[in-house]
Write an enzyme that holds these catalytic residues in place. Structure first.
Site, short mmCIF file in Angstrom:
data_model
loop_
_atom_site.label_atom_id
_atom_site.label_comp_id
_atom_site.label_asym_id
_atom_site.label_seq_id
_atom_site.Cartn_x
_atom_site.Cartn_y
_atom_site.Cartn_z
N ALA A 169 -18.43 5.98 8.21
CA ALA A 169 -17.07 6.42 8.47
C ALA A 169 -17.14 7.64 9.37
CB ALA A 169 -16.38 6.75 7.16
N THR A 170 -17.09 7.41 10.64
CA THR A 170 -17.35 8.48 11.61
C THR A 170 -16.99 7.99 13.00
OG1 THR A 170 -19.16 9.64 10.51
CG2 THR A 170 -19.29 9.52 12.88
N THR A 171 -16.70 8.91 13.88
CA THR A 171 -16.78 8.60 15.31
C THR A 171 -17.51 9.74 16.00
OG1 THR A 171 -14.67 7.46 15.23
CG2 THR A 171 -15.53 8.01 17.40
N SER A 180 -17.63 4.13 12.63
CA SER A 180 -16.57 3.15 12.36
C SER A 180 -15.51 3.14 13.44
CB SER A 180 -15.94 3.43 11.00
OG SER A 180 -15.40 4.74 10.99
#
Lengths: 227, 275
Positions: free
Chosen positions: B54-56, B190
């Site tokens: 869960a990251t960009t 994500s």
């Protein structure tokens, strides 16, 4: 079965010490000196790539005199020790004191247990922060460890250099230019020859730098400092 | 001869030193978990591994180097675990790395990689080449593979300035340690796909620094818009994504003030469209 000759322990230690001292005295001297912003390290070194002075950690530097292969090994072991400790705990937990103790242990063990002692003398120096004072440790071939103030000399005719410096070091910490001039004069005086800047290895631990305080000066930069 | 202070080791790699002498400190050192009999079937069959990221985080090349940026959110399932986490790490003076995956091992790997490069530099008296650094990171990702089956994924995005080629470079990795170079830009996590879509529309070769930074932040904004795992600018708490610029002179943090300024402009433009 042939019996080994008996040699008294005193005799053996004395022989080993003499052997090591002879090896160390053959080289040139290295000086570490406190100055206003940290610690200056200066060595006579004809090679530009085989260093006698190097970085160990953020605030810690190393200098080795004597046999290159031997103090190079010690240097690498020190870097490993420091990086391991810094990785395992935190960067501020890496100290010259623990490093110097480790060196002392290793050198002492080798001196008493091995046939051939290490022909090295090393310096471990650390600059202090926020009012803490600098630390300079001189460690000999037999593991004896000496805590120095103001300046420290290893290798070559270290006693003569020490004597030459003792007279001239001012009570107040000198600036970089003054400290470097003092070191060069002392090296020249005892070496009985003119020092060229190309054969001088200069590095500092500079308190005013960020993070890693170690900095090596090229001969051109050294010239600028002296100008 | 074995001494506490002189381990018989002759290698410039700190990672290899740890692997041999202190395996418990490496990510791979937890491999004992792998041999426990209660492993889920997936790990033995090598079947589908779900990758929770869960990251960009993203990187874009510009005329003088490369910009790397990332959001600040860490999640635990549907909960927000941390609002201010840093996902972009300075590795040395000329490279940085951003991470997606399980926070703990990710941060550990970043620290280990920092130490690795510094260690090499001190022992050898010179820095590794840009390519050498990227390859080393690949080996570390590969060593983490057993942990991937436990769900502890580490996925780095690595950028560095190559002094020989005088340009910035971007490297992405797969879970097996495969290393691939990107020519223009890349984003992972994500929201990576959303960020890549934005960058694809606006990217040009030889962008200036200011434009590139703006594009990076726009891409992060759009990713946060469409992806629940990515945090956008938090105006109430004053939390903004972080960015670093890597070029020939070194690595610099973009100040929070500057990032806030760019977001203020961006949000104003969006708002005017809604009226």
């Amino acid at each position: 079965m042939p019996m080994p000759y008996y040699v008294s322990p005193e005799q053996m230690m004395q022989d080993k010490a003499e052997y090591a001292k002879k090896g160390i005295a053959r080289g040139r001297s290295i000086i570490a000196m406190e100055y206003v912003n940290g610690i200056l390290l200066a060595a006579e070194n004809p090679s530009a790539s085989l260093h006698k002075i190097s970085e160990i950690y953020d605030n810690i530097a190393f200098a080795g005199a004597g046999k290159y292969s031997e103090f190079e090994n010690l240097r690498k072991a020190g870097i490993r020790h420091a990086d391991l400790k810094g990785f395992m705990y935190s960067r501020e937990d890496v100290t010259a004191r623990s490093l110097a103790n480790g060196y002392s242990q290793s050198l002492g063990t080798i001196f008493s247990q091995e046939m051939k002692p290490l022909e090295v003398e090393i310096l471990v120096v650390q600059i202090g922060h926020n009012g803490h004072s600098n630390e300079m440790y001189r460690i000999s071939f037999d593991g004896s460890i000496i805590d120095e103030r103001q300046f420290a000399v290893i290798g070559g005719k270290s006693d003569a250099v020490q004597a030459a410096l003792k007279e001239k070091v001012p009570a107040q910490l000198p600036d970089l230019k003054a400290a470097l001039t003092l070191c060069m004069n002392a090296l020249e005086q005892t070496g009985n020859q003119k020092l060229s800047l190309e054969s001088l290895e200069v590095a500092v631990l500079d308190r005013t730098r960020d993070n890693r305080k170690f900095r090596r000066y090229t001969s051109a930069e050294t010239k600028q400092i002296l100008a | 001869m074995k001494l506490p202070f002189l381990p018989n080791h002759d290698d410039a790699s700190f990672f290899d030193f740890l692997t041999v002498h202190h395996p418990e400190l490496t990510p791979a050192g937890r491999r004992w978990v792998d041999s426990s009999p209660s492993l889920p079937e997936a790990s033995r069959s090598g079947g589908a591994v779900t990758v929770p990221q869960a990251t960009t985080v993203l990187a874009i090349k510009y005329q003088d180097g490369v910009i790397i940026a990332g959001d600040r959110r860490a999640t635990e399932g549907y909960q927000i675990a941390e609002r201010r986490i840093e996902k972009v790490f300075k590795i040395d003076d000329f490279s940085a790395m951003a991470i997606a995956g399980a926070a703990g091992p990710c941060i550990e790997m970043a620290r280990l990689f920092q130490t690795e490069l510094e260690h090499y530099e001190k022992l050898e008296g010179m820095q590794l080449s840009c390519e050498g650094k990227a390859n080393k990171l690949g080996q570390m990702v590969k060593a983490n593979l057993p942990m991937v089956f436990q769900g502890l994924v580490v996925m780095p995005l690595y950028v560095g300035y190559d002094h020989k080629r005088t340009e910035g470079r971007i490297f992405k990795y797969d879970l097996a340690g495969g290393r691939y170079e990107e020519s223009d830009y890349h984003a992972i996590g994500s929201g990576g796909k959303d960020a890549r879509n934005t960058m694809r529309e606006h990217f040009r070769r030889g962008l200036a620094e200011a434009e590139t930074l703006k594009l990076a932040l726009l891409a992060l904004y759009n990713a946060a818009d469409d992806d629940v795992g990515t945090g956008g600018p938090d105006l109430v708490r004053g939390i903004y994504p972080t960015a670093k610029i890597v070029n020939g002179t070194g690595i610099t943090d973009v100040s929070e003030q500057q990032i806030r300024g760019i977001y203020d402009g961006l949000i104003e433009t969006r708002r005017s469209k809604e009226r």
